[in-house]
Design a protein around this motif. Structure first.
Motif, PDB file in Angstrom:
ATOM      1  N   ALA A 567      53.115 -93.292  19.675  1.00 53.04           N
ATOM      2  CA  ALA A 567      52.478 -93.491  20.667  1.00 53.04           C
ATOM      3  C   ALA A 567      51.780 -92.386  21.491  1.00 53.04           C
ATOM      4  CB  ALA A 567      53.357 -94.333  21.777  1.00 53.04           C
ATOM      5  N   GLY A 568      52.841 -91.371  21.540  1.00 52.23           N
ATOM      6  CA  GLY A 568      52.421 -90.180  22.263  1.00 52.23           C
ATOM      7  C   GLY A 568      51.236 -89.537  21.453  1.00 52.23           C
ATOM      8  N   LEU A 569      51.241 -89.528  20.009  1.00 52.64           N
ATOM      9  CA  LEU A 569      50.081 -88.987  19.248  1.00 52.64           C
ATOM     10  C   LEU A 569      49.109 -89.772  19.553  1.00 52.64           C
ATOM     11  CD1 LEU A 569      52.126 -87.870  15.954  1.00 52.64           C
ATOM     12  CD2 LEU A 569      51.318 -86.591  17.694  1.00 52.64           C
ATOM     13  N   GLY A 570      49.106 -91.073  19.621  1.00 47.39           N
ATOM     14  CA  GLY A 570      47.878 -91.703  19.809  1.00 47.39           C
ATOM     15  C   GLY A 570      47.118 -91.497  21.114  1.00 47.39           C
ATOM     16  N   ILE A 571      47.956 -91.055  22.282  1.00 47.50           N
ATOM     17  CA  ILE A 571      47.264 -90.737  23.544  1.00 47.50           C
ATOM     18  C   ILE A 571      46.527 -89.333  23.134  1.00 47.50           C
ATOM     19  CG2 ILE A 571      47.955 -89.637  25.718  1.00 47.50           C
ATOM     20  CD1 ILE A 571      50.127 -91.764  25.852  1.00 47.50           C
ATOM     21  N   LEU A 572      46.995 -88.553  22.418  1.00 42.82           N
ATOM     22  CA  LEU A 572      46.404 -87.108  21.967  1.00 42.82           C
ATOM     23  C   LEU A 572      45.263 -87.242  21.182  1.00 42.82           C
ATOM     24  CD1 LEU A 572      49.565 -84.711  21.974  1.00 42.82           C
ATOM     25  CD2 LEU A 572      48.446 -85.654  23.890  1.00 42.82           C
ATOM     26  N   GLY A 573      45.196 -88.543  20.504  1.00 38.45           N
ATOM     27  CA  GLY A 573      44.188 -88.673  19.647  1.00 38.45           C
ATOM     28  C   GLY A 573      44.366 -88.047  18.155  1.00 38.45           C
ATOM     29  N   VAL A 574      45.794 -88.103  17.836  1.00 46.33           N
ATOM     30  CA  VAL A 574      46.206 -87.587  16.446  1.00 46.33           C
ATOM     31  C   VAL A 574      46.840 -88.674  15.722  1.00 46.33           C
ATOM     32  CG1 VAL A 574      47.829 -85.657  15.399  1.00 46.33           C
ATOM     33  CG2 VAL A 574      46.499 -85.263  17.663  1.00 46.33           C
ATOM     34  N   THR A 575      46.704 -88.678  14.584  1.00 42.41           N
ATOM     35  CA  THR A 575      47.135 -89.761  13.615  1.00 42.41           C
ATOM     36  C   THR A 575      48.684 -88.989  13.179  1.00 42.41           C
ATOM     37  OG1 THR A 575      44.993 -90.247  12.961  1.00 42.41           O
ATOM     38  CG2 THR A 575      47.054 -90.847  11.532  1.00 42.41           C
TER      39      THR A 575
END
Length: 581
Positions: A567-575
């Motif tokens: 979820a956190g990586l999704g906010i950062l735009g990272v897969t």
């Protein structure tokens, strides 16, 4: 679920009960009562300042309030101990069942764990990048693009209605320079030697523009004065540059909702309308500014100009909006553009500017405050410079761009995900060193690797569970006997997971997406530490041979970490990755 908010609600309920019992005066303001992590983790899991905040208005000693509050809190099954410390701080330790239950909550809510409604669907406009349409995006734009995009995602996750906006600076002299530079490439496409004189843009990126101009116009514009072609080529080249910028943004994983044009403000009455609004407030006048502070330039002279009384709204000096020759300053269309955003009904405005726009902050905030009657707050985030390094030396300029390193140079070297994460490893107003060698290292010192590795490790546990015939879907794991998670190292990971919803709310309220990257690194560190302790203590390993029930409880904890990291990586735009290669 925000455990800190839940415990604050418990504290408020106890305070209300104390007031009802006559132990506190009725009607006390509890808005400043907080429940937070203690400064020293050894003191407990949470701490409240309730007694300290209420002592003076209640006319009581803080310790007396704290002791009565502690007794009421201790009656709640979630509270293991409530201890008064110092003059009246109250430290709380929660029962293990709270942390064990949190794991089930994470698995039950999945990617929505930590999602908040604090934004209350208020409309927020995040304007970022807004690079001049004169060439490819450079590395400075990369950081601003990542910060703006991640901030927009963060605010959406926290309950705001977000619009990502790009302001095309196509109304200034720089687009005339672009047109003249493109014309030289057009001449080149027609077999003539281009004259890339000083002041023009030298990059190879304009060669395709010249070729496209030849295809459209043939040789018809050769040897004609610029009065015959400047306007047309300016529009043609600007459109091609914006297509290039959109492709650059796509390479970084950024999609804008709105593109607004500065040029569209001219000749439409929008600039005049915004300034008329300010004039109606008595904020536009004719006057002479004081000389600049410090050494006065030789060409400075006191001259009457049309000024915005920005000092009435917190600026240091009043600002010109029209020059003495009757032309607009750069500030005038910016006022009109922000007035347009106010008129579009946004409840909050955020601008992501380069560090060189520091002098613009107060004047722009003053304009928005005046135009919105103080209703619409404007937050301006300044993005400090990025220094690029490779092989221990500064990374050289891009030939294609002519004078700088482009976004494509960076993404092609290390990839989108690494680029985005690294750009968020420092607060926006702190300089950032981007070392091409270090960001690809597989070590703890490389935060993007360390976080991705944690997620991949969990995925490897799930694969091994499948091979062992242990059911490990989220529903099964959430229903596991989580009381088996009783080691302090396991509880510590659950406590870190509990911080995620609170972190989201803090980061969103302060418009600081880098906090998410910092948190993910800390969570990954806790997961790695638990993994390593399992090498020493077999009972901490995620897979317990011959004991499916215990394995499922421990896998549930690991899977919860992966859920939050994803979820956190999704906010950062990272897969997130499932295995490291």
């Amino acid at each position: 679920m925000n455990l800190f908010n839940d415990l604050r609600a418990l504290v408020i309920d106890c305070l209300d009960a104390m007031a009802a019992a006559g132990e506190l005066p009725a009607g006390l303001d509890t808005s400043n009562v907080a429940v937070e992590p203690p400064r020293d983790a050894a003191h407990g899991d949470m701490a409240t300042n309730a007694a300290m905040v209420l002592a003076k208005p209640a006319g009581q000693k803080p310790r007396d309030i704290a002791e009565k509050l502690a007794a009421r809190l201790a009656a709640d099954p979630r509270i293991a101990t409530a201890e008064v410390a110092g003059p009246g701080f109250l430290n709380l330790r929660l029962a293990p069942a709270v942390w064990q239950g949190l794991v089930a909550t994470v698995l039950g809510q999945g990617a929505d764990f930590g999602r908040s409604d604090i934004g209350q669907r208020q409309k927020v406009n995040v304007e970022f990048v807004s690079a001049n349409p004169t060439g490819p995006m450079h590395v400075g734009h990369v950081r601003g693009a990542v910060v703006g995009d991640a901030l927009a995602s963060l605010l959406d996750f926290a309950g705001w209605d977000v619009t990502r906006e790009y302001y095309i600076n196509d109304g200034g002299a720089q687009v005339d320079v672009l047109a003249r530079s493109a014309y030289e490439r057009y001449r080149e496409a027609n077999g003539l030697e281009p004259e890339i004189r000083e002041g023009l843009y030298p990059g190879d990126y304009l060669i395709p523009v010249g070729a496209a101009l030849k295809e459209k116009y043939g040789a018809s514009l050769l040897d004609k004065g610029e009065e015959h072609w400047l306007a047309e080529i300016r529009e043609f080249a600007t459109d091609m540059m914006m297509d290039m910028i959109r492709e650059d943004l796509a390479a970084l994983g950024v999609t804008m909702d709105v593109f607004s044009s500065e040029k569209a403000l001219y000749g439409t009455g929008k600039i005049e309308a915004a300034l008329d609004r300010l004039k109606g407030m008595g904020l536009i006048y004719e006057g002479v500014l004081e000389p600049p502070k410090g050494k006065t330039p030789e060409d400075w002279e006191p001259r009457e100009q049309t000024l915005f009384r920005s000092t009435a709204h917190g600026d240091d000096v009043d600002r010109p909006v029209m020059k003495s020759d009757g032309s607009w300053t750069y500030f005038a269309p910016d006022i009109a553009y922000h007035f347009d955003k106010v008129e579009r009904g946004f409840d909050q405005l955020i601008d992501i500017f380069g560090a060189d726009h520091g002098g613009y902050v107060k004047r722009m905030k003053a304009a928005v405050a005046a135009l919105s009657g103080g209703r619409v707050p404007l937050d301006i985030k300044l993005i400090q410079l990025v220094k690029l390094w490779k092989n221990g030396e500064p990374f050289k300029m891009s030939k294609r761009a002519g004078t700088y390193v482009t976004l494509r140079d960076v993404v092609e070297q290390v990839g989108r995900d690494v680029t985005r994460f690294v750009m968020l490893t420092r607060k926006n107003d702190a300089p950032l060193d981007f070392d091409f060698d270090k960001v690809l290292e597989q070590s703890k010192d490389n935060p993007v690797f360390y976080v991705q590795y944690a997620h991949a490790r969990v995925c490897s546990v799930l694969r091994k569970a499948a091979e062992a015939g242990i059911a490990a879907d989220d529903a099964t794991l959430a229903a596991a006997d989580l009381t088996k998670l009783d080691h302090e190292a396991e509880i510590a990971v659950a406590k870190k997971l509990a911080e995620w919803p609170r972190l989201i709310e803090i980061a969103a309220r302060t418009n600081e997406p880098h906090r998410v990257a910092f948190y993910l690194y800390e969570l990954a560190s806790d997961l790695h530490a638990l993994w390593n302790r399992g090498n020493e203590l077999p009972e901490l390993r995620f897979l317990q041979e011959g004991d499916a029930a215990t394995s499922q409880a421990k896998i549930a904890l690991a899977r919860s970490v992966a859920v939050v990291i994803s979820a956190g990586l999704g906010i950062l735009g990272v897969t997130p990755v499932e295995e490291m290669r």
